[in-house]
Design an enzyme around this catalytic site. Structure first.
Site, mmCIF file in Angstrom:
data_model
loop_
_atom_site.group_PDB
_atom_site.id
_atom_site.type_symbol
_atom_site.label_atom_id
_atom_site.label_comp_id
_atom_site.label_asym_id
_atom_site.label_seq_id
_atom_site.Cartn_x
_atom_site.Cartn_y
_atom_site.Cartn_z
ATOM 1 N N GLY A 8 0.735 -1.157 0.087
ATOM 2 C CA GLY A 8 0.221 0.139 -0.056
ATOM 3 C C GLY A 8 0.870 1.321 0.065
ATOM 4 C CG LEU A 10 1.597 4.050 -5.034
ATOM 5 C CD1 LEU A 10 0.995 3.735 -6.458
ATOM 6 C CD2 LEU A 10 2.937 5.133 -5.120
ATOM 7 C CD GLN A 12 -3.875 9.830 5.255
ATOM 8 O OE1 GLN A 12 -4.274 8.848 5.927
ATOM 9 N NE2 GLN A 12 -3.839 11.079 6.050
ATOM 10 C CG ASP A 34 -0.299 0.804 -4.057
ATOM 11 O OD1 ASP A 34 -0.317 1.377 -3.069
ATOM 12 O OD2 ASP A 34 -1.333 0.638 -4.771
ATOM 13 C CB ILE A 35 -3.269 -2.977 -6.011
ATOM 14 C CG1 ILE A 35 -3.896 -3.916 -6.917
ATOM 15 C CG2 ILE A 35 -4.327 -1.648 -6.106
ATOM 16 C CD1 ILE A 35 -5.171 -4.727 -6.417
ATOM 17 C CG ASP A 52 -4.376 -8.362 -5.416
ATOM 18 O OD1 ASP A 52 -4.683 -8.141 -4.219
ATOM 19 O OD2 ASP A 52 -5.319 -8.788 -6.206
ATOM 20 C CE1 TYR A 141 -9.963 0.737 8.794
ATOM 21 C CE2 TYR A 141 -10.588 1.975 10.656
ATOM 22 C CZ TYR A 141 -9.613 1.721 9.805
ATOM 23 O OH TYR A 141 -8.442 2.340 9.762
ATOM 24 C CE LYS A 145 -7.124 -0.836 10.675
ATOM 25 N NZ LYS A 145 -6.037 -1.264 9.809
HETATM 26 N N1 SER Z 1 -8.666 7.507 9.890
HETATM 27 C C1 SER Z 1 -9.289 6.196 9.815
HETATM 28 C C2 SER Z 1 -10.642 6.025 9.181
HETATM 29 O O1 SER Z 1 -11.202 7.285 9.689
HETATM 30 C C3 SER Z 1 -9.357 5.555 11.300
HETATM 31 O O2 SER Z 1 -8.538 4.820 11.437
HETATM 32 O O3 SER Z 1 -10.996 5.176 8.769
#
Ligand code: SER
Length: 319
Positions: A8, A10, A12, A34-35, A52, A141, A145
């Site tokens: 990943g 490329l 943030q 990166d993909i 990938d 998400y 995590k």
């Molecule tokens: N910045 C992330 C998000 O908003 C939080 O880990 O998904």
């Protein structure tokens, strides 16, 4: 860390971390993947491979070919996108991580992967959220995590893989915009403030979330990865935060430099409910004690730097 593979690259975090690590560890010692491939500095300035992360064989082959000793696994979907496409998020976020862990196990690599404030949920204590506490997130998400944290701990205990992670708050930078996160408003606001002197926030006033400026996040990743393993009581993952604010506070800080800046609100129910399920302010004491985590930027210092880096010329900033 002598030779590092970044997935990943490329994205943030990756687009800045790769360049920073190339400065420190040497250009050829940081392999970006990166993909997609772009004309960016990450692709141009050193080794780059298309990857990938759901393709385990390919990940293993690239890591083996470059003889890496560290994997920084960043490829993942953020919270709001994951909520829109939960099955894709599960497959990409968990599939990519298990492949990175397997590659690390087979090639004896150290592994870093970010967790998030999203690993907490509505039943977590909201203020001064402890390192060890209730983690029952209600977003895909968050489920990814928490599962990722557990899986990384499992690989450490079961196979001895040196896994380490950070629970990142919203990350703010002027280089690569985030995509599909709940905390993205705190990045967009700076761009809009300079361009249009106004911003419409999709997060409501009074909603506090932890945040961090990217230079502190990069230093935290490298600090944790270089830390003496014997001193780490925790591994996956450490609470880290630099500041906590609500939309009104960041708007007020911007107004100090751009007095006619106007903030409006049009709350997005999906991202608002994700934000409401997260802590207001997490406690980073374990990270400070176990490996010396420190953040340089608070809201005031970050705002000045963001505005300058984005090209805004203010009397106050130059004074
Ligand atoms: N910045 C992330 C998000 O908003 C939080 O880990 O998904």
């Amino acid at each position: 860390m002598k030779k590092v593979l970044v997935t990943g690259a490329l994205g943030q975090i990756g687009s800045e971390l790769t360049l920073k690590m190339r400065e420190i560890y040497g250009t050829d010692n940081v392999v970006a993947t990166d993909i997609r491939k772009t004309e960016s500095a990450v692709v141009q300035s050193g080794p780059f491979e298309l990857l990938d992360v759901t393709d385990e064989k390919e990940m293993f082959n690239i890591a083996k070919k470059h003889e890496v000793d560290t994997i920084i696994h960043l490829a993942a979907l953020l919270s709001a996108t994951a909520e829109k496409k939960p099955l894709l998020a599960w497959n990409l976020n968990m599939g990519g991580l298990v492949n990175a862990l397997e590659t690390a196990r087979e090639l004896n690599c150290r592994l870093f992967t970010p967790s998030s404030i999203g690993a907490f949920g509505p039943t977590t204590p909201k203020d001064c959220t402890p390192q060890d506490t209730i983690q029952r997130p209600n977003t895909m998400y968050g489920v990814n995590k928490v599962s990722g944290e557990l899986l990384c701990d499992y690989y450490y205990h079961k196979f001895g893989v040196d896994t380490r992670g950070l629970r990142f708050p919203g990350l703010i930078s002027y280089v690569t915009p985030p995509g599909g996160g709940t905390t993205d408003y705190a990045v967009e606001i700076y761009y809009e403030a300079i361009k249009n002197k106004k911003y419409t926030s999709y997060i409501d006033k009074g909603t506090y979330m932890d945040m961090m400026y990217m230079p502190d996040a990069l230093a935290a990743i490298m600090g944790l990865m270089e830390a003496d393993a014997a001193k780490l009581k925790h591994r996956n993952s450490f609470n880290v935060s630099a500041m906590s604010f609500d939309p009104e506070q960041i708007a007020a800080e911007i107004k100090k430099h751009i007095p006619d800046f106007v903030m409006n609100y049009e709350v997005d129910p999906v991202r608002q409910s994700i934000a409401d399920s997260w802590p207001n302010r997490i406690d980073s004491t374990s990270a400070k004690e176990e490996w010396g985590f420190k953040a340089e930027y608070d809201l005031e210092k970050m705002t000045k730097d963001m505005l300058v880096k984005l090209g805004f010329k203010s009397l106050l900033i130059t004074a």
